[in-house]
Design a protein around this motif. Structure first.
Motif: not given
Length: 130
Positions: A33-37, A69-84
């Protein structure tokens, strides 16, 4: 008369009222859900550049840079959703997007919309994972 049989296994997340969530892997579902958002937010930000330029008036180079820049950050964070920490960083991204509204008013509108969507994702996370 006895109550319902408690069929929970050790380590299974329990939802409100002591009920199981019904999901096979609630943590994975919430991460999705977080990654998709965040992925959807990145896509909308990138696709919004041209309509904002055409309809909303002048879009400065700084505003376009902030969007990318915000779009790139969103994509990177989508891949890191395992991390709290990724959930906290996702919340910060929503604040940065609203702050970029100083560059163009339409970014503030997008920021408010996605902040509400992110708040709902956080609510679902809290309900499912406790």
């Amino acid at each position: 008369m006895s109550g319902p049989v408690d069929e929970r296994r050790a380590g299974e997340p329990v939802g409100p009222g002591g009920r199981r969530s019904g999901l096979r892997n609630p943590e994975k579902a919430v991460r999705g859900l977080g990654a998709g958002t965040l992925a959807l937010e990145a896509l909308v930000l990138l696709l919004a550049i041209q309509p904002i330029r055409v309809v909303g008036g002048h879009l400065s180079t700084a505003a376009i840079g902030a969007i990318v820049a915000l779009a790139v950050v969103c994509v990177v964070l989508a891949g890191q959703m395992k991390r709290s920490w990724a959930w906290h960083a996702g919340t910060a991204v929503q604040g940065l997007l609203m702050l970029s509204g100083l560059l163009h008013w339409s970014l503030l509108v997008l920021g408010i919309i996605f902040a509400l969507v992110w708040a709902y994702a956080l609510h679902v996370r809290r309900v499912i994972l406790g």
